[in-house]
Motif scaffolding. Sequence first.
Motif, PDB file in Angstrom:
ATOM      1  N   GLY A  22      88.597 103.148   1.005  1.00 56.55           N
ATOM      2  CA  GLY A  22      88.257 104.487   1.187  1.00 56.55           C
ATOM      3  C   GLY A  22      86.795 104.908   0.216  1.00 56.55           C
ATOM      4  N   PHE A  23      86.842 104.506  -0.827  1.00 57.05           N
ATOM      5  CA  PHE A  23      85.640 104.921  -1.760  1.00 57.05           C
ATOM      6  C   PHE A  23      84.427 104.240  -1.273  1.00 57.05           C
ATOM      7  CE2 PHE A  23      83.410 103.979  -5.606  1.00 57.05           C
ATOM      8  CZ  PHE A  23      82.908 105.348  -5.999  1.00 57.05           C
ATOM      9  N   PHE A  24      84.541 102.908  -1.134  1.00 60.89           N
ATOM     10  CA  PHE A  24      83.442 102.236  -1.019  1.00 60.89           C
ATOM     11  C   PHE A  24      82.858 102.155   0.538  1.00 60.89           C
ATOM     12  CE2 PHE A  24      85.005 100.078  -4.847  1.00 60.89           C
ATOM     13  CZ  PHE A  24      83.794 100.269  -5.759  1.00 60.89           C
ATOM     14  N   GLY A  25      84.115 102.397   1.284  1.00 58.50           N
ATOM     15  CA  GLY A  25      83.596 102.335   2.783  1.00 58.50           C
ATOM     16  C   GLY A  25      83.014 103.354   3.210  1.00 58.50           C
ATOM     17  N   ALA A  26      83.392 104.715   2.663  1.00 55.82           N
ATOM     18  CA  ALA A  26      82.585 105.959   2.899  1.00 55.82           C
ATOM     19  C   ALA A  26      81.276 106.003   2.334  1.00 55.82           C
ATOM     20  CB  ALA A  26      83.525 107.256   2.480  1.00 55.82           C
ATOM     21  N   ARG A  27      80.982 105.286   1.296  1.00 54.39           N
ATOM     22  CA  ARG A  27      79.731 105.229   0.694  1.00 54.39           C
ATOM     23  C   ARG A  27      78.880 104.313   1.539  1.00 54.39           C
ATOM     24  NH1 ARG A  27      82.151 108.160  -2.653  1.00 54.39           N
ATOM     25  NH2 ARG A  27      81.055 109.026  -4.510  1.00 54.39           N
ATOM     26  N   LYS A  28      79.266 102.954   1.927  1.00 55.37           N
ATOM     27  CA  LYS A  28      78.721 102.245   2.579  1.00 55.37           C
ATOM     28  C   LYS A  28      78.240 102.648   4.107  1.00 55.37           C
ATOM     29  CE  LYS A  28      77.183  98.036   3.689  1.00 55.37           C
ATOM     30  NZ  LYS A  28      76.752  98.071   4.914  1.00 55.37           N
ATOM     31  N   ALA A  29      78.937 103.487   4.594  1.00 58.47           N
ATOM     32  CA  ALA A  29      78.683 104.066   5.890  1.00 58.47           C
ATOM     33  C   ALA A  29      77.396 105.071   5.618  1.00 58.47           C
ATOM     34  CB  ALA A  29      79.786 104.728   6.627  1.00 58.47           C
ATOM     35  N   ILE A  30      77.560 105.845   4.659  1.00 61.16           N
ATOM     36  CA  ILE A  30      76.545 106.941   4.269  1.00 61.16           C
ATOM     37  C   ILE A  30      74.956 106.000   3.880  1.00 61.16           C
ATOM     38  CG2 ILE A  30      75.714 108.581   2.681  1.00 61.16           C
ATOM     39  CD1 ILE A  30      77.729 109.749   4.599  1.00 61.16           C
ATOM     40  N   ASP A  31      75.304 105.161   2.918  1.00 63.41           N
ATOM     41  CA  ASP A  31      74.285 104.199   2.621  1.00 63.41           C
ATOM     42  C   ASP A  31      73.169 103.772   3.842  1.00 63.41           C
ATOM     43  OD1 ASP A  31      74.294 104.603   0.061  1.00 63.41           O
ATOM     44  OD2 ASP A  31      75.416 102.880  -0.452  1.00 63.41           O
ATOM     45  N   ASP A  32      74.255 102.987   4.792  1.00 63.37           N
ATOM     46  CA  ASP A  32      73.550 102.471   6.140  1.00 63.37           C
ATOM     47  C   ASP A  32      72.872 103.688   6.738  1.00 63.37           C
ATOM     48  OD1 ASP A  32      74.750 100.153   5.264  1.00 63.37           O
ATOM     49  OD2 ASP A  32      76.261 100.350   6.817  1.00 63.37           O
ATOM     50  N   GLU A  33      73.438 104.894   7.120  1.00 64.20           N
ATOM     51  CA  GLU A  33      72.751 105.914   7.771  1.00 64.20           C
ATOM     52  C   GLU A  33      71.459 106.327   7.043  1.00 64.20           C
ATOM     53  OE1 GLU A  33      73.840 110.147   9.953  1.00 64.20           O
ATOM     54  OE2 GLU A  33      75.542 108.812   8.993  1.00 64.20           O
ATOM     55  N   CYS A  34      71.556 106.377   5.785  1.00 66.11           N
ATOM     56  CA  CYS A  34      70.277 106.967   4.837  1.00 66.11           C
ATOM     57  C   CYS A  34      69.348 105.720   5.224  1.00 66.11           C
ATOM     58  CB  CYS A  34      70.571 106.964   3.423  1.00 66.11           C
ATOM     59  SG  CYS A  34      71.671 108.607   3.205  1.00 66.11           S
ATOM     60  N   VAL A 162      81.550 113.436   0.853  1.00 68.59           N
ATOM     61  CA  VAL A 162      82.020 112.115   0.235  1.00 68.59           C
ATOM     62  C   VAL A 162      81.898 112.370  -1.173  1.00 68.59           C
ATOM     63  CG1 VAL A 162      81.312 109.884  -0.325  1.00 68.59           C
ATOM     64  CG2 VAL A 162      81.171 110.797   1.951  1.00 68.59           C
ATOM     65  N   ASN A 163      81.021 113.140  -1.829  1.00 71.82           N
ATOM     66  CA  ASN A 163      81.008 113.292  -3.339  1.00 71.82           C
ATOM     67  C   ASN A 163      82.253 114.298  -3.605  1.00 71.82           C
ATOM     68  OD1 ASN A 163      78.572 112.147  -3.768  1.00 71.82           O
ATOM     69  ND2 ASN A 163      77.469 113.763  -3.534  1.00 71.82           N
ATOM     70  N   ARG A 164      82.709 115.274  -2.756  1.00 72.68           N
ATOM     71  CA  ARG A 164      83.746 115.996  -3.113  1.00 72.68           C
ATOM     72  C   ARG A 164      85.021 115.127  -2.995  1.00 72.68           C
ATOM     73  NH1 ARG A 164      83.081 119.394   0.551  1.00 72.68           N
ATOM     74  NH2 ARG A 164      84.564 118.599   2.002  1.00 72.68           N
ATOM     75  N   ASP A 165      85.393 114.709  -1.807  1.00 71.94           N
ATOM     76  CA  ASP A 165      86.514 114.060  -1.340  1.00 71.94           C
ATOM     77  C   ASP A 165      86.806 112.855  -2.012  1.00 71.94           C
ATOM     78  OD1 ASP A 165      86.937 116.255  -0.273  1.00 71.94           O
ATOM     79  OD2 ASP A 165      86.660 115.114   1.913  1.00 71.94           O
ATOM     80  N   ARG A 166      85.525 112.005  -2.519  1.00 73.91           N
ATOM     81  CA  ARG A 166      85.825 110.647  -2.838  1.00 73.91           C
ATOM     82  C   ARG A 166      84.908 110.338  -4.182  1.00 73.91           C
ATOM     83  NH1 ARG A 166      88.818 107.850   0.831  1.00 73.91           N
ATOM     84  NH2 ARG A 166      89.123 108.601   2.854  1.00 73.91           N
TER      85      ARG A 166
END
Length: 264
Positions: A22-34, A162-166
């Motif tokens: 959950g932690f890394f997956g959520a950030r990876k998805a945001i990183d890809d979109e950024c 993401v920053n709030r939940d994870r």
Amino acid sequence: MADFTSISLALQGEVMVDIANGFFGARKAIDDECELFEYIESDIRLAEQRALNICAQLQALLTSEKDVEELLRAIGVPTDFLRRVDFPDPWLSMKLPFAFTTEGRYKKCVLETYERMCNAFEYFLHGMTYEKKGTIEKYGRTTGYYRYMEWCDDLNDRIKKVNRDRSPSQVLSVVRGMDVEKVAKQRAVGAVTSKAGCIPGDDLCMLLVPCEEFTEMELPELPLLEFRFQNENTVETLVKRHASEVYKRDRKKVGSILEILKKN
């Protein structure tokens, strides 16, 4: 008791995997979109520069920045964006249109350049329609400035979530607060949650996209040549009238501009 402890350890491992995913997956998805967001940004900036360059060409045809301002005001367009236009000596190149008089050719040049400027502003603000192949939807549209700004706001909302939940401190809080037996029992009834007892931290949080930087890129909507005002004048009529005034005021300079166009 030993078996229960083994089961508890296994369940703890599963919880850790879930947290990590959950932690890394959520950030990876945001990183890809950024990354995609930044890629599209370069296209938006190129479209902006092209629109401003064509505006500079219109200024070159009309001989002065003051004349561009007067024309835009006459058709109801705000002129604040002109401060971003690089006016000095833009390169003029277009096929000289046919007309029986020099003034007629000049007016056609101004009309054609204004139309190109309209198209460039439209492309920047709204994107461009294109035909899709091999999909249910027949047409798509590229990302324009307005859509890009909406995307920016939406992306920031998801980054905040993401920053709030994870958040990193939240994950650490969960890990430190783990009790093997307690986790096993909670897992058995589906009560394990990574949110329990956690305080989001600012450390290692994902940075927001600076949307305010893009607000300065906005350009005004330009009315098409066929647009008709309440006084029955069309944009085309006003553009031709203004070009005629410039021609009568400074025929020699207009003549030299047309000579440049002939050579190019």
